[in-house]
Design an enzyme around this catalytic site. Structure first.
Site, PDB file in Angstrom:
ATOM      1  N   PRO A  61       0.807  -1.229   0.000  1.00 52.26           N
ATOM      2  CA  PRO A  61       0.000   0.000   0.000  1.00 52.26           C
ATOM      3  C   PRO A  61       0.839   1.277   0.000  1.00 52.26           C
ATOM      4  O   PRO A  61       0.830   2.039   0.972  1.00 52.26           O
ATOM      5  CB  PRO A  61      -0.845  -0.129   1.271  1.00 52.26           C
ATOM      6  CG  PRO A  61       0.019  -0.931   2.193  1.00 52.26           C
ATOM      7  CD  PRO A  61       0.835  -1.862   1.324  1.00 52.26           C
ATOM      8  N   CYS A  62       1.523   1.537  -1.098  1.00 50.10           N
ATOM      9  CA  CYS A  62       2.310   2.763  -1.181  1.00 50.10           C
ATOM     10  C   CYS A  62       1.395   3.993  -1.196  1.00 50.10           C
ATOM     11  O   CYS A  62       1.856   5.108  -0.927  1.00 50.10           O
ATOM     12  CB  CYS A  62       3.217   2.741  -2.405  1.00 50.10           C
ATOM     13  SG  CYS A  62       2.333   2.552  -3.955  1.00 50.10           S
TER      14      CYS A  62
END
Lengths: 278, 196
Positions: A178-179
């Site tokens: 989950p950048c």
């Protein structure tokens, strides 16, 4: 070559009538099913399968092989995806109808915020630094965000804030890694590799992170919040901070300000780590 | 009886591929897969008797081969004789599977049809009938016959693959062929006797 043979068989054929049987046996070889070769290469990680899944930002292509998920990609069509995938990995990807059931369930659970859902990642060809950044991003809970500087400090490279941003931009497995939960150090949402900032906002909103509220705080210069009953300060989206009622909520522009007011950093979101880099 | 290994063009090609695998496993493994998939599938199909099982077994054998090669020193890979080596792997995979699932006793309902020699490109149902008959043989004989006559390995290669003396393997093949001939004779008493 000649060795002792206690029971030498007769020469096959002719007198024993074996020739006819041998002739039929020799026709019993069959070509392998066409998918066997590709399936084998996928199993050992020398080729990949991919399928399309739905997401808050539209259809995405997810690729995987025997080592793990290798790509999540917003390409517009199969051809564009396959070309880009080959350019990055040197491997062919073949579209299949759907993810393997176990992987499909794990992805669904992970996107719903269950961090225990196990998904192996195939990160061959990436650097140790990049992997450290991505694995750290995996620790950020759904609905929360952390600044680039926080990642840099947590992986022991506090000065590498820009490099962290670059690594996140190269994340080959966005959404699962989950950048999108990593934001600018001043609190603004910032850039996103998977289709730009609008998509980042959409995903954060879908996860309950309130991107408008975050940018409101950023505009006001508020970096941390605390509770005047516990005297603990947090990053604004920290699970603990969000339970503080308005009456007790204190806002801080810097960690120094919070320390000055007699607050200590939260042990869950570890806001002080990030302030060391700023 | 069997041609010496060095004179066999297939063996020479395998040696060249082994050399490439030794220096670039990931770059040349696909060549090994495309060159061996058909024969590994055929061996598994005729030993196990089921297409789905055979597909899994052939893939399993190739995956095991890849993992083994990944752990070998380059010198060891170069010395591998790929055909017998892969045969050992696929036969072991098949044996492990049949240990779990006892080979079903096949209902013969057998119509071997036209004399096999008269129709070498036998129709599918005829070949299925032969495959069923093959499945009634004891595993050691079945494996020996499949390797010798379906896959076409030399006895020297079989000896290497199975770790048994050539004489033992020849005897197994002979006994298996005799059983097939007798079964055929029982079935075909009303047809022209084709087994002398």
């Amino acid at each position: 070559m000649t060795r002792l043979d206690p029971n030498p068989p007769p020469v096959a054929g002719r007198d024993t009538g074996f020739a006819a049987i041998e002739a039929v046996l020799s026709t019993l070889a069959e070509p392998a099913p066409a998918r066997l070769g590709h399936a084998t290469l996928v199993a050992v990680g020398l080729a990949d399968d991919y399928a399309v899944i739905d997401s808050p930002i539209g259809p995405l292509r997810v690729a995987w092989n025997g080592r793990g998920v290798s790509s999540v990609d917003g390409a517009l069509d199969d051809r564009a995806f396959e070309q880009g995938f080959f350019a990055r990995t040197g491997r062919r990807a073949m579209r299949v109808p759907s993810l393997p059931p176990r992987l499909a369930r794990a992805v669904e659970r992970r996107l719903a915020g269950d961090r225990r859902a196990r998904i192996d990642l195939d990160l061959r060809g990436t650097t140790e630094f990049e992997q450290a950044v991505w694995l750290k991003a995996l620790e950020i809970p759904r609905g929360e965000v952390r600044p680039y500087g926080w990642i840099a400090a947590e992986i022991g490279r506090p000065k590498a804030v820009r490099a962290v941003g670059t690594a996140l931009g190269h994340n080959p497995i966005p959404l699962i890694v989950p950048c999108h939960r990593v934001v600018r150090t001043d609190g603004y949402i910032g850039q996103y590799s998977l289709g730009g900032p609008a998509n980042k906002r959409a995903i954060l909103a879908a996860e309950g992170a309130d991107p408008d509220g975050l940018e409101g705080l950023a505009k006001a210069g508020i970096r941390y919040v605390g509770s005047d009953t516990t005297r603990i300060f947090c990053l604004p989206t920290c699970h603990d901070a969000r339970r503080v009622t308005d009456r007790h909520l204190q806002r801080f522009h810097s960690a120094g300000e919070a320390y000055g007011a007699g607050y200590r950093p939260c042990r869950h979101c570890r806001p002080a780590a990030e302030s060391g880099a700023a | 009886m069997d041609a010496p290994a060095a004179a066999d063009p297939t063996t020479a090609a395998d040696a060249a591929l082994a050399a490439r695998l030794a220096t670039d496993l990931d770059g040349s493994f696909e060549e090994l897969v495309s060159g061996q998939a058909d024969r590994l599938f055929s061996i598994a199909l005729r030993v196990l008797g089921d297409r789905g099982d055979a597909e899994e077994a052939a893939q399993d054998a190739l995956v095991r081969a890849y993992r083994a090669l990944g752990g070998y020193e380059a010198a060891r890979i170069r010395e591998l004789r790929l055909r017998p080596w892969l045969t050992t792997i696929v036969v072991n995979v098949c044996r492990n599977r049949t240990r779990v699932r006892r080979v079903r006793t096949t209902e013969l309902g057998f119509e071997p049809g036209a004399e096999p020699a008269a129709d070498p490109v036998a129709r599918r149902d005829v070949r299925d009938a032969w495959a069923s008959l093959l499945a009634t043989l004891p595993p050691a004989q079945r494996i020996a016959i499949v390797l010798r006559h379906v896959d076409g390995l030399s006895y020297a290669e079989m000896a290497e693959a199975l770790g048994k003396p050539e004489g033992t393997l020849k005897a197994q093949v002979h006994r298996g062929l005799a059983t097939l001939r007798d079964a055929l004779a029982d079935e075909g008493h009303d047809r022209k006797e084709m087994t002398a």
